[in-house]
Design a protein around this motif. Structure first.
Motif, PDB file in Angstrom:
ATOM      1  N   PRO A  87       8.792   7.932   6.470  1.00  0.00           N
ATOM      2  CA  PRO A  87       7.992   7.218   4.956  1.00  0.00           C
ATOM      3  C   PRO A  87       8.469   5.733   3.686  1.00  0.00           C
ATOM      4  O   PRO A  87       9.355   6.438   3.949  1.00  0.00           O
ATOM      5  N   PRO A  88       7.549   5.280   3.908  1.00  0.00           N
ATOM      6  CA  PRO A  88       7.657   4.839   2.864  1.00  0.00           C
ATOM      7  C   PRO A  88       7.603   6.047   0.907  1.00  0.00           C
ATOM      8  O   PRO A  88       7.339   6.952   1.129  1.00  0.00           O
ATOM      9  N   PRO A  89       8.415   5.182   0.123  1.00  0.00           N
ATOM     10  CA  PRO A  89       8.141   5.736  -1.051  1.00  0.00           C
ATOM     11  C   PRO A  89       7.165   5.728  -2.181  1.00  0.00           C
ATOM     12  O   PRO A  89       6.210   5.415  -2.341  1.00  0.00           O
ATOM     13  N   LEU A  90       6.350   7.303  -1.424  1.00  0.00           N
ATOM     14  CA  LEU A  90       4.659   7.290  -1.639  1.00  0.00           C
ATOM     15  C   LEU A  90       4.389   7.302  -2.866  1.00  0.00           C
ATOM     16  O   LEU A  90       5.168   7.508  -3.831  1.00  0.00           O
ATOM     17  N   PHE A  91       3.660   6.915  -3.545  1.00  0.00           N
ATOM     18  CA  PHE A  91       3.344   7.013  -4.639  1.00  0.00           C
ATOM     19  C   PHE A  91       3.756   6.209  -5.649  1.00  0.00           C
ATOM     20  O   PHE A  91       4.318   7.400  -6.779  1.00  0.00           O
ATOM     21  N   ASP A  92       4.422   5.200  -5.598  1.00  0.00           N
ATOM     22  CA  ASP A  92       5.144   4.951  -6.433  1.00  0.00           C
ATOM     23  C   ASP A  92       4.954   3.170  -7.026  1.00  0.00           C
ATOM     24  O   ASP A  92       6.258   3.263  -7.470  1.00  0.00           O
ATOM     25  N   GLY A  93       4.090   3.709  -7.009  1.00  0.00           N
ATOM     26  CA  GLY A  93       2.967   2.234  -7.700  1.00  0.00           C
ATOM     27  C   GLY A  93       2.389   0.834  -7.270  1.00  0.00           C
ATOM     28  O   GLY A  93       2.188   0.347  -7.088  1.00  0.00           O
ATOM     29  N   THR A  94       3.295   1.289  -5.592  1.00  0.00           N
ATOM     30  CA  THR A  94       3.174   0.036  -5.141  1.00  0.00           C
ATOM     31  C   THR A  94       1.720   0.974  -4.246  1.00  0.00           C
ATOM     32  O   THR A  94       1.531   1.166  -3.721  1.00  0.00           O
ATOM     33  N   THR A  95       0.805  -0.831  -4.118  1.00  0.00           N
ATOM     34  CA  THR A  95       0.124  -0.867  -3.231  1.00  0.00           C
ATOM     35  C   THR A  95       0.338  -1.195  -1.759  1.00  0.00           C
ATOM     36  O   THR A  95       1.065  -1.808  -1.507  1.00  0.00           O
ATOM     37  N   VAL A 140      -0.034  11.105   3.623  1.00  0.00           N
ATOM     38  CA  VAL A 140      -1.042  10.072   3.122  1.00  0.00           C
ATOM     39  C   VAL A 140      -2.000  10.108   2.911  1.00  0.00           C
ATOM     40  O   VAL A 140      -3.057   9.645   2.140  1.00  0.00           O
ATOM     41  N   TYR A 141      -2.532  10.074   4.265  1.00  0.00           N
ATOM     42  CA  TYR A 141      -4.174  10.780   4.790  1.00  0.00           C
ATOM     43  C   TYR A 141      -4.513  11.374   5.553  1.00  0.00           C
ATOM     44  O   TYR A 141      -3.895  11.348   7.215  1.00  0.00           O
ATOM     45  N   LEU A 149      -6.087   2.833   2.030  1.00  0.00           N
ATOM     46  CA  LEU A 149      -5.322   1.595   0.522  1.00  0.00           C
ATOM     47  C   LEU A 149      -4.696   2.789  -0.396  1.00  0.00           C
ATOM     48  O   LEU A 149      -5.704   3.777  -1.155  1.00  0.00           O
ATOM     49  N   GLU A 150      -3.216   3.004  -0.723  1.00  0.00           N
ATOM     50  CA  GLU A 150      -2.848   3.625  -0.892  1.00  0.00           C
ATOM     51  C   GLU A 150      -2.764   2.453  -2.572  1.00  0.00           C
ATOM     52  O   GLU A 150      -2.007   1.262  -2.800  1.00  0.00           O
ATOM     53  N   HIS A 151      -3.274   2.713  -3.996  1.00  0.00           N
ATOM     54  CA  HIS A 151      -3.604   2.159  -4.906  1.00  0.00           C
ATOM     55  C   HIS A 151      -3.743   2.682  -6.014  1.00  0.00           C
ATOM     56  O   HIS A 151      -4.506   3.783  -6.173  1.00  0.00           O
ATOM     57  N   ASN A 153      -2.451   5.684  -7.314  1.00  0.00           N
ATOM     58  CA  ASN A 153      -2.064   6.882  -6.794  1.00  0.00           C
ATOM     59  C   ASN A 153      -3.055   7.470  -6.024  1.00  0.00           C
ATOM     60  O   ASN A 153      -2.978   9.247  -6.277  1.00  0.00           O
ATOM     61  N   GLU A 154      -3.516   6.829  -5.214  1.00  0.00           N
ATOM     62  CA  GLU A 154      -5.260   7.615  -4.687  1.00  0.00           C
ATOM     63  C   GLU A 154      -5.048   6.608  -3.013  1.00  0.00           C
ATOM     64  O   GLU A 154      -4.419   5.958  -3.724  1.00  0.00           O
ATOM     65  N   VAL A 155      -5.642   7.558  -2.330  1.00  0.00           N
ATOM     66  CA  VAL A 155      -5.473   6.595  -1.141  1.00  0.00           C
ATOM     67  C   VAL A 155      -7.186   6.875  -0.492  1.00  0.00           C
ATOM     68  O   VAL A 155      -7.845   8.039  -0.394  1.00  0.00           O
ATOM     69  N   ARG A 156      -7.176   5.521  -0.232  1.00  0.00           N
ATOM     70  CA  ARG A 156      -8.452   5.248   0.025  1.00  0.00           C
ATOM     71  C   ARG A 156      -8.753   5.008   1.465  1.00  0.00           C
ATOM     72  O   ARG A 156      -8.187   4.260   2.425  1.00  0.00           O
ATOM     73  N   GLY A 157     -10.341   5.254   1.991  1.00  0.00           N
ATOM     74  CA  GLY A 157     -10.346   4.937   3.904  1.00  0.00           C
ATOM     75  C   GLY A 157     -11.627   4.223   3.879  1.00  0.00           C
ATOM     76  O   GLY A 157     -12.379   3.946   2.425  1.00  0.00           O
TER      77      GLY A 157
END
Length: 303
Positions: A87-95, A140-141, A149-151, A153-157
């Motif tokens: 996985p990518p480095p989740l919730f690291d500030g990257t959208t 993630v989801y 979308l991870e933005h 520190n939240e994930v929306r669908g």
């Protein structure tokens, strides 16, 4: 939305529960206004649940085409992540926009991202829906679908919610007009998208094109409402983004399977398609029509 075991899920509106620190923002779409069609009883409720296809199928007719990377307007698309990926480095500030290059739902926020010039601010993370990594659902989801979308520190669908979110939370050209009449009409058209797709599926699978003809005639009428451009609200908007991925697929599919030309007798729809193909943000996301027809035939068991 698209999911792995049912690749892709085009029309489900599932709501998933909260998962620890991940809060999923999902809301139901408004009900369609008119014309309406009876829900289709297909194995993939209202089109979407594609049957799983083994990644290394021994049957040629069942094998999924390879979806290669491509360069779009200077952007090199990353390869899809499969079960062996990290996985990518989740919730690291990257959208991050978790997507699929072949899913029409995932194509919607991808177009919105491109149109607003957010290629550097929203990173594409394509998921291999035939070999989905376990970490996507676990970390993630939880609904295990794309797009998401991870933005912040939240994930929306939910694709329609995501294109609205991207438009309202990021800089770039506005995709929703200020005119209250246009905004109200936008909601009406957005709520009609599932009805349109159901009509197309029923016509492709059935013996009559009545349903899709009625739906297309409705779209032709809506395109005449505003005179300040060739798009649904006059100027390019979220509504065009919502419909484009599905018309992109059903236009060649209906022509191939039914010899039905969706543009015949519909000059406004013809102009709309021509104008859409001038929007670089959209053409950057398009697939080869033959590839799309092959995928759709498999999903709808038309081979």
């Amino acid at each position: 939305m698209c999911t792995s075991s049912s690749y892709p899920v085009f029309f489900s509106n599932s709501i998933c529960s909260n998962n620890g620190e991940i809060r999923n923002k999902i809301k139901h779409n408004n009900k369609c206004i008119a014309p309406n069609f009876r829900t289709i009883s297909l194995p993939f409720q209202a089109f979407g649940l594609c049957r799983s296809i083994p990644r290394h199928s021994s049957k040629k007719s069942r094998s999924a085409p390879a979806f290669s990377m491509a360069a779009t307007a200077g952007e090199v698309l990353p390869p899809a992540l499969g079960s062996a990926s990290e996985p990518p480095p989740l919730f690291d500030g990257t959208t991050r926009l978790y997507t699929s290059y072949i899913c029409p739902y995932a194509q919607r926020p991808w177009i919105a991202r491109n149109y607003k010039g957010l290629q550097e601010k929203i990173k594409l993370v394509p998921i291999d829906l035939r070999d989905k990594p376990a970490w996507y659902k676990e970390k993630v989801y939880p609904s295990d679908k794309v797009p998401s979308l991870e933005h912040n520190n939240e994930v929306r669908g939910e694709s329609l919610d995501l294109i609205k979110y991207i438009d309202s939370h990021f800089e770039g050209p506005a995709l929703c007009p200020d005119d209250p009449a246009k905004r109200d009409f936008a909601e009406e058209l957005l709520s009609y998208t599932d009805t349109f797709t159901q009509a197309a599926i029923k016509s492709v699978k059935g013996d009559s094109e009545t349903e899709i003809s009625t739906a297309l005639d409705y779209l032709e009428t809506t395109l005449s409402k505003f005179k300040d451009g060739h798009f649904f609200l006059g100027q390019f908007s979220l509504v065009d983004i919502a419909y484009a991925p599905f018309i992109e697929r059903f236009q060649p599919l209906l022509l191939d399977v039914k010899k039905y030309d969706i543009t015949k007798g519909r000059p406004l729809l013809t102009s709309w398609i021509q104008e859409m193909n001038k929007i670089e943000a959209y053409t950057q996301t398009k697939r080869d029509p033959e590839e799309l027809v092959a995928v759709m035939k498999r999903l709808l068991s038309l081979n």
